[in-house]
Design a protein around this motif. Structure first.
Motif, PDB file in Angstrom:
ATOM      1  N   MET A   5       1.428  12.673  -1.232  1.00 55.07           N
ATOM      2  CA  MET A   5       1.849  13.001  -3.065  1.00 55.07           C
ATOM      3  C   MET A   5       1.008  13.123  -4.159  1.00 55.07           C
ATOM      4  SD  MET A   5       4.359  11.369  -5.916  1.00 55.07           S
ATOM      5  CE  MET A   5       3.621  10.813  -7.400  1.00 55.07           C
ATOM      6  N   PRO A   6       0.262  14.464  -4.124  1.00 53.37           N
ATOM      7  CA  PRO A   6      -0.435  14.774  -5.108  1.00 53.37           C
ATOM      8  C   PRO A   6      -0.635  14.612  -6.429  1.00 53.37           C
ATOM      9  CG  PRO A   6       1.084  17.096  -4.944  1.00 53.37           C
ATOM     10  CD  PRO A   6       1.624  15.454  -3.682  1.00 53.37           C
ATOM     11  N   PRO A   7      -2.627  14.441  -6.372  1.00 46.39           N
ATOM     12  CA  PRO A   7      -2.017  14.029  -8.197  1.00 46.39           C
ATOM     13  C   PRO A   7      -1.821  14.737  -9.294  1.00 46.39           C
ATOM     14  CG  PRO A   7      -4.287  14.969  -7.448  1.00 46.39           C
ATOM     15  CD  PRO A   7      -2.901  15.009  -6.575  1.00 46.39           C
ATOM     16  N   ALA A   8      -1.561  14.057 -10.285  1.00 45.97           N
ATOM     17  CA  ALA A   8      -1.082  14.916 -11.482  1.00 45.97           C
ATOM     18  C   ALA A   8      -2.182  15.720 -12.211  1.00 45.97           C
ATOM     19  CB  ALA A   8      -0.618  13.787 -13.051  1.00 45.97           C
ATOM     20  N   LEU A   9      -2.484  16.652 -12.128  1.00 50.66           N
ATOM     21  CA  LEU A   9      -3.123  17.560 -12.684  1.00 50.66           C
ATOM     22  C   LEU A   9      -3.984  17.488 -13.477  1.00 50.66           C
ATOM     23  CD1 LEU A   9      -1.829  20.612 -10.543  1.00 50.66           C
ATOM     24  CD2 LEU A   9      -4.156  19.466  -9.549  1.00 50.66           C
ATOM     25  N   HIS A  10      -3.197  17.173 -15.168  1.00 56.28           N
ATOM     26  CA  HIS A  10      -3.586  17.322 -16.674  1.00 56.28           C
ATOM     27  C   HIS A  10      -4.879  15.718 -16.099  1.00 56.28           C
ATOM     28  CE1 HIS A  10      -0.317  14.030 -16.249  1.00 56.28           C
ATOM     29  NE2 HIS A  10      -1.658  13.212 -16.999  1.00 56.28           N
ATOM     30  N   VAL A  11      -5.106  15.501 -15.228  1.00 58.13           N
ATOM     31  CA  VAL A  11      -6.004  14.507 -15.042  1.00 58.13           C
ATOM     32  C   VAL A  11      -7.312  14.606 -15.360  1.00 58.13           C
ATOM     33  CG1 VAL A  11      -5.088  11.954 -14.246  1.00 58.13           C
ATOM     34  CG2 VAL A  11      -5.955  13.710 -13.279  1.00 58.13           C
ATOM     35  N   TYR A  12      -7.268  16.233 -14.565  1.00 61.59           N
ATOM     36  CA  TYR A  12      -8.543  16.766 -14.172  1.00 61.59           C
ATOM     37  C   TYR A  12      -9.041  17.526 -15.656  1.00 61.59           C
ATOM     38  CZ  TYR A  12      -7.042  15.003  -9.873  1.00 61.59           C
ATOM     39  OH  TYR A  12      -7.267  14.728  -8.424  1.00 61.59           O
ATOM     40  N   ALA A  13      -8.618  17.635 -16.372  1.00 66.02           N
ATOM     41  CA  ALA A  13      -8.407  18.907 -17.801  1.00 66.02           C
ATOM     42  C   ALA A  13      -9.244  18.020 -18.088  1.00 66.02           C
ATOM     43  CB  ALA A  13      -7.231  18.806 -18.296  1.00 66.02           C
ATOM     44  N   GLY A  14     -10.268  18.665 -19.195  1.00 63.75           N
ATOM     45  CA  GLY A  14     -11.385  18.443 -20.105  1.00 63.75           C
ATOM     46  C   GLY A  14     -12.728  19.247 -20.310  1.00 63.75           C
ATOM     47  N   CYS A  15     -13.201  18.608 -21.163  1.00 60.55           N
ATOM     48  CA  CYS A  15     -14.632  19.530 -21.070  1.00 60.55           C
ATOM     49  C   CYS A  15     -15.548  18.892 -20.325  1.00 60.55           C
ATOM     50  CB  CYS A  15     -14.869  19.613 -22.533  1.00 60.55           C
ATOM     51  SG  CYS A  15     -13.840  20.838 -23.017  1.00 60.55           S
ATOM     52  N   TYR A  16     -16.346  18.672 -19.370  1.00 59.41           N
ATOM     53  CA  TYR A  16     -17.533  18.594 -19.193  1.00 59.41           C
ATOM     54  C   TYR A  16     -18.814  19.156 -19.142  1.00 59.41           C
ATOM     55  CZ  TYR A  16     -14.053  16.831 -16.132  1.00 59.41           C
ATOM     56  OH  TYR A  16     -12.577  16.139 -15.830  1.00 59.41           O
ATOM     57  N   ALA A  17     -19.531  17.917 -19.435  1.00 59.15           N
ATOM     58  CA  ALA A  17     -21.163  18.957 -19.574  1.00 59.15           C
ATOM     59  C   ALA A  17     -22.134  17.907 -18.178  1.00 59.15           C
ATOM     60  CB  ALA A  17     -22.447  17.505 -20.352  1.00 59.15           C
ATOM     61  N   GLY A  18     -23.062  19.147 -17.836  1.00 59.77           N
ATOM     62  CA  GLY A  18     -24.122  19.601 -16.548  1.00 59.77           C
ATOM     63  C   GLY A  18     -25.034  19.367 -16.800  1.00 59.77           C
ATOM     64  N   GLU A  19     -25.959  19.071 -15.570  1.00 63.36           N
ATOM     65  CA  GLU A  19     -27.583  19.324 -15.545  1.00 63.36           C
ATOM     66  C   GLU A  19     -27.803  20.779 -16.019  1.00 63.36           C
ATOM     67  OE1 GLU A  19     -27.556  19.516 -11.660  1.00 63.36           O
ATOM     68  OE2 GLU A  19     -27.566  17.090 -11.649  1.00 63.36           O
ATOM     69  N   SER A  20     -29.032  20.351 -17.027  1.00 55.61           N
ATOM     70  CA  SER A  20     -29.956  21.332 -17.479  1.00 55.61           C
ATOM     71  C   SER A  20     -28.598  22.424 -18.865  1.00 55.61           C
ATOM     72  CB  SER A  20     -30.186  22.535 -16.194  1.00 55.61           C
ATOM     73  OG  SER A  20     -30.788  22.079 -15.774  1.00 55.61           O
ATOM     74  N   ALA A  21     -28.107  21.422 -19.193  1.00 58.14           N
ATOM     75  CA  ALA A  21     -27.292  21.969 -20.845  1.00 58.14           C
ATOM     76  C   ALA A  21     -25.786  22.700 -19.891  1.00 58.14           C
ATOM     77  CB  ALA A  21     -27.941  22.849 -22.195  1.00 58.14           C
ATOM     78  N   ALA A  22     -25.803  22.916 -18.880  1.00 61.85           N
ATOM     79  CA  ALA A  22     -24.583  23.459 -18.585  1.00 61.85           C
ATOM     80  C   ALA A  22     -23.216  22.582 -18.690  1.00 61.85           C
ATOM     81  CB  ALA A  22     -24.762  23.853 -16.819  1.00 61.85           C
TER      82      ALA A  22
END
Length: 87
Positions: free
Chosen positions: A1-18
């Motif tokens: 069964m595929p995961p609920a996709l809403h759990v991935y939604a959000g804002c993310y901070a990356g390397e080098s201010a990305a």
């Protein structure tokens, strides 16, 4: 069964201010890096928490409680760029 996709939604901070914004999309996730356009990645059948489109791959990471804490992004020019959840 595929995961609920809403759990991935959000804002993310990356390397080098990305930064990245992830939104649930039909059968996958849409990812926007900085002010760029959205790229839709589909859930990979081979592994949980992995989304891809062609050579673009996003692997989401979870903590011991099962919460999504970030993801790694790879494409032909980048390898394993890490993003950490901000929200």
């Amino acid at each position: 069964m595929p995961p609920a996709l809403h759990v991935y939604a959000g804002c993310y901070a990356g390397e080098s201010a990305a930064s990245a914004e992830v939104m649930a999309a039909d059968g996958g996730v849409a990812v926007r890096f900085g002010r760029g356009s959205l790229g839709r990645l589909e859930l990979a059948a081979s592994a949980p928490d992995v989304f891809r489109r062609g050579s673009m791959i996003a692997r989401f990471h979870r903590n011991a409680d099962g919460d999504v804490t970030g993801f790694s992004y790879s494409d032909p020019l980048l390898r394993g760029m890490r993003f950490t959840r901000r929200d």
